[in-house]
Design an enzyme around this catalytic site. Structure first.
Site: not given
Length: 354
Positions: A79-80, A124, A173, A232
């Site tokens: 997302k980032t 975020d 999330t 990740r």
């Protein structure tokens, strides 16, 4: 084994201090060094990329800011990263913060007042915004203005102050935890999906080349299969396996080297780590497979409820090891088989009736 990367640690610091990801320390961190900067380098999320390319091209032709965007999905899916890519593709700057850092009105107002036209603001964990910050965002997102109250209690005035025409990118999330009014102000809402093994293999090979690590086809394939569909995790495991290959082998990550390193890290063939297995064993051994409330599970494991819901559950649910019922969490027949337990007949009957 939920290891927090150096990048994640700094990200928390950056959120508290409202630091933009351009800041020098963040630029030098491991996670930022492997982060793609353009759509050409960004692997996966094909449908989202095509939609964004059209929206970006149209916005640039009209000379307008991009619609506000909301990305949701489990942690680690990018997302980032995709937010940074979007800003780069628009030729704009992006400022990054986190909802818990925006405790007071001046925190969010200060950021909004300093934005330039077509800048991006990335928030975020946006589902954790407090009510005051959320209400400040409403006119900012819709009318590019901020409402300020001045004067004493007897003579108060509300001034509407114009701000730059910016784009807000929210990441969460828990999309269901956003209020309706905030969610409705986003023009583009998209769920990020888990990655396929083939996509993860491409990511692993790209990261390995950036890190100057040698990995063969079979080694990359094995690592991709253990990465839980999450870039990740794939990159984090690659870094650990690279260390193992450097110390215990000739530096080349082969299938054999990767297997030995993953065994040492207690990551099994489905990508489950020690905590995942402990959670499933707790359900099976102590609670007859469930159903069990999340609070009970968290207390027994010594984990935070949010960590279980955001880090462990999404993949266990996706992979079919865990079931959610109105009465709580249950271990699935696949979890019984994987851990070597026999599924009781009453448990099978209960799951079939859900």
């Amino acid at each position: 084994m939920a290891i927090i990367s150096d990048g994640e640690k700094y990200k928390g610091k950056a959120a508290r201090e409202n630091v933009s990801p351009e800041a020098g320390e963040y630029d030098n961190c491991y996670e930022n060094s492997i982060r793609p900067k353009t759509f050409q380098d960004y692997i996966g999320q094909s449908q989202l990329k095509e939609t964004l390319k059209i929206s970006i091209t149209a916005a640039k032709k009209r000379g307008e800011p991009l619609d506000h965007l909301l990305f949701y999905g489990p942690p680690g899916l990018g997302k980032t990263t995709i937010s940074t890519v979007i800003a780069n593709e628009m030729g704009s700057k992006i400022k990054t913060t986190s909802a818990p850092a925006l405790e007071k009105p001046r925190d969010i107002i200060g950021i909004l007042m300093n934005l330039k036209n077509h800048d991006f603001l990335f928030i975020d964990e946006i589902h954790r915004l407090n009510k005051v910050a959320e209400e400040i965002l409403y006119p900012a997102m819709e009318d590019f203005s901020i409402d300020r109250t001045i004067g004493t209690s007897e003579k108060t005035k509300t001034l509407r102050i114009p701000i730059a025409r910016f784009t807000l990118i929210g990441a969460t999330t828990k999309a269901g935890s956003l209020s309706g009014p905030l969610r409705d102000r986003f023009g583009i809402i998209h769920k990020l999906e888990f990655y396929t093994n083939e996509e993860l293999k491409q990511i692993i090979r790209r990261t390995a080349s950036i890190l100057d690590a040698e990995i063969d086809e079979n080694g990359a394939e094995l690592l991709a299969s253990r990465a839980r569909g999450t870039p990740r995790i794939a990159n984090r495991l690659l870094k650990r396996i690279r260390d193992y290959a450097t110390v215990k082998s000739d530096g080349v990550i082969t299938e054999k080297v990767a297997q030995k390193a993953l065994d040492l890290l207690n990551v099994d063939e489905f990508g489950l780590d020690t905590t995942d297995r402990e959670l499933l064993k707790l359900l099976i051994e102590k609670h007859n497979g469930g159903p069990v409330g999340i609070e009970t599970l968290a207390a027994a494991l010594g984990e935070d409820i949010k960590t279980i819901e955001d880090v462990y559950e999404p993949y266990l649910l996706q992979a079919g090891f865990l079931s959610r019922t109105p009465r709580g969490r249950m271990a699935s027949p696949q979890a019984y088989r994987h851990l070597g337990y026999k599924l009781p007949a009453k448990q099978q009957s209960f799951l079939q009736n859900q």
